[in-house]
Enzyme design. Structure first.
Site, short mmCIF file in Angstrom:
data_model
loop_
_atom_site.label_atom_id
_atom_site.label_comp_id
_atom_site.label_asym_id
_atom_site.label_seq_id
_atom_site.Cartn_x
_atom_site.Cartn_y
_atom_site.Cartn_z
N SER A 153 -4.18 5.49 0.02
CA SER A 153 -5.51 5.03 0.37
C SER A 153 -6.44 6.20 0.12
CB SER A 153 -5.52 4.62 1.84
OG SER A 153 -6.69 3.91 2.13
N ARG B 29 7.22 5.80 1.56
CA ARG B 29 6.98 4.57 0.81
C ARG B 29 7.26 4.77 -0.67
NH1 ARG B 29 1.98 1.25 3.70
NH2 ARG B 29 3.10 1.03 5.69
N GLU C 76 0.83 -1.20 0.00
CA GLU C 76 0.00 0.00 0.00
C GLU C 76 0.87 1.26 0.00
OE1 GLU C 76 -2.63 0.31 3.36
OE2 GLU C 76 -2.88 2.47 3.06
#
Length: 430
Positions: A352, A391, A349
């Site tokens: 979101s 990330r 992920e």
RNA sequence: GGAGGAGUGGCAGAGUGGUCGAAUGCAUCGGUCUUGAAAACCGACGUGGGGGUAAAACUCCACCGUGGGUUCGAAUCCCACCUCCUCCGCCA
């Protein structure tokens, strides 16, 4: 926060929605509290109305100088007062109990959200880019020779504990470049309004977006009682709190690049290597505030804004619709963007994107006024990462790594790193 | 951290114990006038909750930063807290 009128009208539908998320039914309990509350209110208000009328009579008696009548009436009202105090208290207790319960119940998923209990039931709706073929065994980001020296977990742990990182040199620079690139893209190309927000907020703001009261242990609280935001969703969404905005001013589309803080309670032992899961990280967050009828389309737009970043960076990813059991507390529908990490050989992920409907708006009292009818109703709120900076750094490093231990930098980032095209095996921009 | 001032409707701003949910102005909406617009004029215009209704109408209650208190009765008096502003101190 749920609309009590909806629960009164469709208790079965309400429980069904909870069941889809794997939660137990509560409509019966809610309705009982609601009935109790309403009974108390009715009684208390009736008494109050009588008392009010009597008070007016007393005022009149006094004005007319009829002191005998004045005294009689006054004594009578005095006696009724005690009963009223009790009823008042009971009514507000019932009201509090109901409110507290409602605050802990998650949002209902949209019909088109797949049923399921875990991430295995999420539905892939889009796949973009081909995972690169490596002529060597791809490494995880922290193992890449050109990266390792610029990503120091030991020193960070010494001063801050586990799940912190100290970045230096080219890695720190690339990380900064990513944040700048993202916020520039969201503002210039997608038309979002850049915001700079506090990262310390009151409990009230956390309650508005749904972090409190249920998830207090996931966030950090200062001695002064303020909270460190786990995401700029908290501050950006709360901009609309306690306001009534004219409908023609909507939608609001915000973005902000902030530090985020999460205790990661309950994630012990998960993703402990590298900087995938940190207590402190950066994120570019997007928030939209829309009229109710516009939120479904807005979710798609926002998802596009997030996907665009990955595509500009050439990072392969897939988009999934979270199933009912995997969705966050406040969401009615959520897309997760999962980027391909060759070092792990997995999708992870990186964003979101959620439509919360009027769930948060009810909690924070965020409303709009209709132009024609002058009616006031709750807005809809949406939020999404655009993207998680740390990330994304991982994804850029792992996807761009070379056999010689260096890393190729995506073309889109070159203007943000003085035209450098790579990080060398020795950790220099080149 | 110390001292002082202030918090009233979308905004501004009156109101210091009794029909005050609250004057007035601005904004907004509807109308008159106008070829159109502006101006002018007329009118409407808070939120939440309970009862009621098919839905309205209607009706009751609460709300003047928040929570307590005094009183038959509180925007108005008392206490605590919160927030904002000003000055001083400290400081990136």
């Amino acid at each position: 926060m749920h609309d009590i009128r909806f629960i009164r009208q469709f208790p079965e539908a309400f429980d069904d929605a909870l069941k889809r998320r794997g939660d137990s039914p509560v409509a019966e309990r809610i309705l009982e509290l609601d009935r109790r509350r309403r009974r108390r209110i009715a009684r208390a208000e009736k008494l109050r109305a009588e008392q009010k009328a009597a008070s007016r009579k007393i005022g009149r008696a006094k004005a007319e100088g009829d002191m005998a009548k004045f005294d009689v009436l006054r004594r009578k009202v005095s006696e009724a007062r005690e009963t009223m105090t009790v009823l008042d208290r009971e009514a507000s207790e019932a009201d509090d109990a109901l409110r507290q319960l409602l605050l802990t119940i998650p949002n209902r998923a949209f019909k088109d959200v797949p049923d399921g209990s875990s991430e295995d039931d999420n539905l892939v709706v889009r796949t973009w880019g081909e995972p690169r073929e490596f002529s060597f065994e791809p490494r995880e980001h922290f193992e890449i020779p050109g990266v390792a020296s610029g990503m120091d977990f030991k020193t960070a742990a010494r001063m801050s504990g586990s799940r912190f990182v100290l970045m230096s040199g080219a890695v720190a620079r690339l990380h900064r470049a990513l944040g700048q690139f993202m916020i520039d893209t969201q503002t210039r190309e997608n038309g979002l309004l850049e915001m700079w927000t506090p990262v310390l907020v009151r409990g009230n703001a956390m309650r508005g977006t749904g972090q409190l009261p249920k998830f207090a242990e996931d966030s950090y609280r200062t001695e002064g009682g303020q909270w460190l935001i786990p995401t700029a969703e908290v501050t950006l969404t709360n901009i609309a709190g306690d306001t009534i905005v004219d409908e023609h001013c909507l939608p609001w589309r915000f973005c902000a690049h902030t530090q985020c803080f999460r205790s990661e309670a309950g994630a012990a032992g998960k993703d402990t290597a590298g900087m995938l899961r940190q207590h402190q990280f950066e994120k570019v967050e997007m928030v939209s505030v829309t009229a109710p009828e516009a939120s479904i389309e807005e979710l798609e737009r926002m998802r596009g804004c997030a996907e665009g970043i990955l595509e500009a960076l050439g990072l392969p990813y897939r988009t999934v619709v979270l199933c009912t059991g995997d969705m966050g507390f406040g969401a009615r529908k959520t897309y997760d963007l999962e980027v391909w990490l060759p070092g792990q050989g997995k999708h992870r992920e990186i964003s979101s994107v959620s439509n919360c409907g009027d769930f948060q708006a009810r909690r924070m009292n965020a409303r709009l006024r209709r132009r024609a009818s002058r009616a006031v109703e709750f807005v809809h709120t949406l939020n999404g990462s655009g993207l998680a900076v740390g990330r994304t750094l991982i994804a850029v490093l792992e996807n761009g790594q070379r056999q010689d231990g260096g890393v190729d930098i995506p073309k889109a980032l070159e203007p943000y790193v003085d035209g450098a095209t790579s990080i060398s095996a020795s950790g220099e921009l080149a």
